[in-house]
Design an enzyme around this catalytic site. Structure first.
Site, PDB file in Angstrom:
ATOM      1  N   HIS A   1      12.066   0.630  -0.567  1.00 24.00           N
ATOM      2  CA  HIS A   1      11.779   1.955  -0.021  1.00 24.00           C
ATOM      3  C   HIS A   1      10.419   1.932   0.687  1.00 24.00           C
ATOM      4  O   HIS A   1       9.444   1.407   0.144  1.00 24.00           O
ATOM      5  CB  HIS A   1      11.776   2.976  -1.163  1.00 24.00           C
ATOM      6  CG  HIS A   1      11.349   4.335  -0.724  1.00 24.00           C
ATOM      7  ND1 HIS A   1      11.897   4.972   0.362  1.00 24.00           N
ATOM      8  CD2 HIS A   1      10.399   5.172  -1.223  1.00 24.00           C
ATOM      9  CE1 HIS A   1      11.315   6.146   0.511  1.00 24.00           C
ATOM     10  NE2 HIS A   1      10.398   6.285  -0.427  1.00 24.00           N
TER      11      HIS A   1
ATOM     12  N   CYS B   1      14.239  10.271  -2.344  1.00 27.20           N
ATOM     13  CA  CYS B   1      14.250   8.980  -1.634  1.00 27.20           C
ATOM     14  C   CYS B   1      15.326   8.035  -2.148  1.00 27.20           C
ATOM     15  O   CYS B   1      15.628   7.034  -1.507  1.00 27.20           O
ATOM     16  CB  CYS B   1      12.886   8.309  -1.731  1.00 27.20           C
ATOM     17  SG  CYS B   1      11.566   9.359  -1.140  1.00 27.20           S
TER      18      CYS B   1
ATOM     19  N   ASN C   1       7.362   7.429   5.861  1.00 26.34           N
ATOM     20  CA  ASN C   1       8.338   7.538   4.770  1.00 26.34           C
ATOM     21  C   ASN C   1       9.415   8.541   5.179  1.00 26.34           C
ATOM     22  O   ASN C   1       9.153   9.745   5.265  1.00 26.34           O
ATOM     23  CB  ASN C   1       7.609   7.996   3.507  1.00 26.34           C
ATOM     24  CG  ASN C   1       8.532   8.159   2.306  1.00 26.34           C
ATOM     25  OD1 ASN C   1       9.754   8.111   2.438  1.00 26.34           O
ATOM     26  ND2 ASN C   1       7.944   8.383   1.144  1.00 26.34           N
TER      27      ASN C   1
HETATM   28  O1  UT7 Z   1       8.738   8.566  -1.353  1.00 25.36           O
HETATM   29  C1  UT7 Z   1       8.350   8.733  -2.686  1.00 25.36           C
HETATM   30  C2  UT7 Z   1       7.345   7.795  -3.005  1.00 25.36           C
HETATM   31  N1  UT7 Z   1       6.042   8.188  -2.469  1.00 25.36           N
HETATM   32  C3  UT7 Z   1       5.082   7.347  -2.654  1.00 25.36           C
HETATM   33  O2  UT7 Z   1       5.356   6.295  -3.195  1.00 25.36           O
HETATM   34  C4  UT7 Z   1       3.646   7.694  -2.287  1.00 25.36           C
HETATM   35  C5  UT7 Z   1       2.753   7.043  -3.310  1.00 25.36           C
HETATM   36  N2  UT7 Z   1       1.339   7.318  -3.158  1.00 25.36           N
HETATM   37  C6  UT7 Z   1       0.611   6.819  -2.155  1.00 25.36           C
HETATM   38  O3  UT7 Z   1       1.114   6.205  -1.235  1.00 25.36           O
HETATM   39  C7  UT7 Z   1      -0.892   6.987  -2.216  1.00 25.36           C
HETATM   40  O4  UT7 Z   1      -1.236   7.435  -3.497  1.00 25.36           O
HETATM   41  C8  UT7 Z   1      -1.465   7.954  -1.145  1.00 25.36           C
HETATM   42  C9  UT7 Z   1      -1.354   7.328   0.234  1.00 25.36           C
HETATM   43  C10 UT7 Z   1      -0.711   9.266  -1.177  1.00 25.36           C
HETATM   44  C11 UT7 Z   1      -2.932   8.213  -1.424  1.00 25.36           C
HETATM   45  O5  UT7 Z   1      -3.661   6.995  -1.400  1.00 25.36           O
HETATM   46  P1  UT7 Z   1      -4.712   6.665  -2.537  1.00 25.36           P
HETATM   47  O6  UT7 Z   1      -5.366   5.414  -2.156  1.00 25.36           O
HETATM   48  O7  UT7 Z   1      -3.951   6.716  -3.837  1.00 25.36           O
HETATM   49  O8  UT7 Z   1      -5.739   7.827  -2.393  1.00 25.36           O
HETATM   50  P2  UT7 Z   1      -6.135   8.934  -3.485  1.00 25.36           P
HETATM   51  O9  UT7 Z   1      -5.046   9.929  -3.638  1.00 25.36           O
HETATM   52  O10 UT7 Z   1      -6.659   8.235  -4.703  1.00 25.36           O
HETATM   53  O11 UT7 Z   1      -7.348   9.603  -2.753  1.00 25.36           O
HETATM   54  C12 UT7 Z   1      -8.540   8.871  -2.442  1.00 25.36           C
HETATM   55  C13 UT7 Z   1      -9.341   9.721  -1.483  1.00 25.36           C
HETATM   56  C14 UT7 Z   1      -9.471  11.175  -1.909  1.00 25.36           C
HETATM   57  O12 UT7 Z   1     -10.779  11.629  -1.560  1.00 25.36           O
HETATM   58  P3  UT7 Z   1     -11.920  11.772  -2.669  1.00 25.36           P
HETATM   59  O13 UT7 Z   1     -11.367  12.704  -3.702  1.00 25.36           O
HETATM   60  O14 UT7 Z   1     -12.116  10.374  -3.192  1.00 25.36           O
HETATM   61  O15 UT7 Z   1     -13.060  12.313  -1.903  1.00 25.36           O
HETATM   62  C15 UT7 Z   1      -8.480  11.875  -1.052  1.00 25.36           C
HETATM   63  O16 UT7 Z   1      -8.803  13.228  -0.813  1.00 25.36           O
HETATM   64  O17 UT7 Z   1      -8.689   9.731  -0.217  1.00 25.36           O
HETATM   65  C16 UT7 Z   1      -8.583  11.081   0.224  1.00 25.36           C
HETATM   66  N3  UT7 Z   1      -7.454  11.203   1.104  1.00 25.36           N
HETATM   67  C17 UT7 Z   1      -7.544  11.081   2.436  1.00 25.36           C
HETATM   68  N4  UT7 Z   1      -8.588  10.788   3.224  1.00 25.36           N
HETATM   69  C18 UT7 Z   1      -8.351  10.716   4.551  1.00 25.36           C
HETATM   70  C19 UT7 Z   1      -6.160  11.478   0.773  1.00 25.36           C
HETATM   71  N5  UT7 Z   1      -5.419  11.545   1.894  1.00 25.36           N
HETATM   72  C20 UT7 Z   1      -6.255  11.286   2.926  1.00 25.36           C
HETATM   73  C21 UT7 Z   1      -6.080  11.209   4.321  1.00 25.36           C
HETATM   74  N6  UT7 Z   1      -7.152  10.923   5.079  1.00 25.36           N
HETATM   75  N7  UT7 Z   1      -4.890  11.404   4.914  1.00 25.36           N
END
Ligand code: UT7
Length: 330
Positions: A257, A116, A287
């Site tokens: 970004h 990125c 993204n």
């Molecule tokens: O370009 C390079 C830079 N990239 C980034 O900066 C991305 C940075 N990260 C993020 O934007 C976030 O961490 C995510 C959007 C990827 C994830 O969001 P989060 O609030 O950090 O969620 P998490 O990974 O802590 O997951 C929380 C829950 C999990 O379920 P359990 O384990 O609590 O049951 C995930 O499985 O959310 C679940 N989850 C989803 N649920 C529905 C993860 N993705 C999804 C989804 N739909 N698409």
């Protein structure tokens, strides 16, 4: 005589097909509500490779718009730098495909991989060449078709990314005021595991038995990337400002970004950036990796949110990991 780089044109391009959050509900356990509230993304554009849309086709379309704005043609270019992790092919490079398509006979060209951060890395490199006097006019591109590297079964990543391209034209000026004031580039390979594409390169090529197609896709430890992205984009922003004895209050517009609206909000809160001094388009595009910043720059400039004389600060964070900042005065 000292040389500097002036930004004189920008452009952007996207594939035709738009994918909504609801489209994902049919094949992964997710919801429009989760994606909107946790990421800020509503739609993204996805390239139709079978119809000829690719990283180079998007990059060429964006470059043509930037050349038109700059009132130049491909023949005026001395350098083409393409930030991408999804080149059409390893050889020829996307840069060379552009060079041929634009008739940029005298330009040398190359691709660089900084995920990125590819656009800001490219901008910084082009700026160095212009400052030495080796190059008069450069085309810098961030272009990706990350949809080709998505594991469509992984709900934690598949909803986040989109395809697109942004372009910028820099030309030599002797005016230090209206130029790229400075850039800061950073890498930390010790944290490479938090955002990576493990297979498909020369270490695990597709013909080895251990090659797994699902590992030839984006693997991300989301919350680790989230925390590091916020911290590093803020630090990089402050560093490039400190280089010029400036503070966030001296900046007219901020471009971050576009990965997650919550990351943007945290950066804005810490740097005390009001909503009207930044551009947010990840709701429409998701993204798009190296393309996010040049696309923001292009949209903000064409729509009058930034204008001649404005100081614009850009910051990014990417896989591998890389991050960067850049300060421009239009
Ligand atoms: O370009 C390079 C830079 N990239 C980034 O900066 C991305 C940075 N990260 C993020 O934007 C976030 O961490 C995510 C959007 C990827 C994830 O969001 P989060 O609030 O950090 O969620 P998490 O990974 O802590 O997951 C929380 C829950 C999990 O379920 P359990 O384990 O609590 O049951 C995930 O499985 O959310 C679940 N989850 C989803 N649920 C529905 C993860 N993705 C999804 C989804 N739909 N698409």
């Amino acid at each position: 005589m000292s040389f500097f780089s002036q930004l004189i044109g920008t452009g952007s391009a996207f594939p035709e097909k738009v994918m909504t959050n609801a489209d994902f509900e049919s094949f992964v356990e997710t919801s429009d509500e989760w994606i909107r509230t946790r990421t800020g993304i509503h739609t993204r554009h996805i390239a139709d490779i079978r119809k000829g849309e690719s990283t180079s086709s998007l990059a060429i379309a964006a470059a043509k718009k930037a050349l038109e704005m700059a009132k130049l043609s491909g023949k005026d270019l001395d350098l083409i730098v393409v930030g991408t992790v999804t080149p059409d092919s390893v050889m020829p490079t996307t840069g060379n495909l552009l060079q041929a398509a634009l008739g940029a006979e005298r330009a040398f060209s190359f691709d660089l991989q900084a995920a990125c951060s590819g656009f800001l890395y490219g901008l910084s490199i082009a700026d160095q060449f212009i400052r030495t006097g080796a190059v008069q006019t450069a085309l810098v591109i961030g272009a990706e078709t990350l949809s080709t590297l998505i594991n469509w079964q992984d709900r934690g990543t598949c909803v986040l990314f989109g395809d697109g391209a942004g372009a910028a034209i820099l030309t030599r000026t002797s005016d230090p005021e209206h130029s790229i004031l400075g850039t800061r580039l950073y890498s930390d390979g010790t944290k490479g595991d938090i955002l990576k594409i493990p297979h498909g390169g020369a270490k695990v090529p597709h013909y080895l038995p251990e090659y797994r197609h699902k590992d030839h896709s984006i693997h991300m430890q989301g919350s680790e990337v989230f925390k590091l992205a916020v911290r590093n984009m803020i630090d990089a922003s402050m560093a490039v400002l400190a280089d010029h004895h400036l503070t966030p209050e001296d900046v007219d517009f901020f471009l971050f970004h576009q990965a997650n609206v919550r990351i943007l909000e945290m950066c804005m809160k810490t740097l005390k950036v009001p909503r009207e001094k930044t551009w947010i388009n990840l709701d429409r595009y998701g993204n798009t990796s190296a393309a996010t910043l040049p696309v923001c720059l292009d949209e903000a400039w064409r729509q009058g949110a930034i204008k001649t004389g404005d100081r614009v600060l850009m910051a990014t964070f990417g896989g591998g990991v890389t991050w960067a900042s850049g300060l421009i005065r239009l």
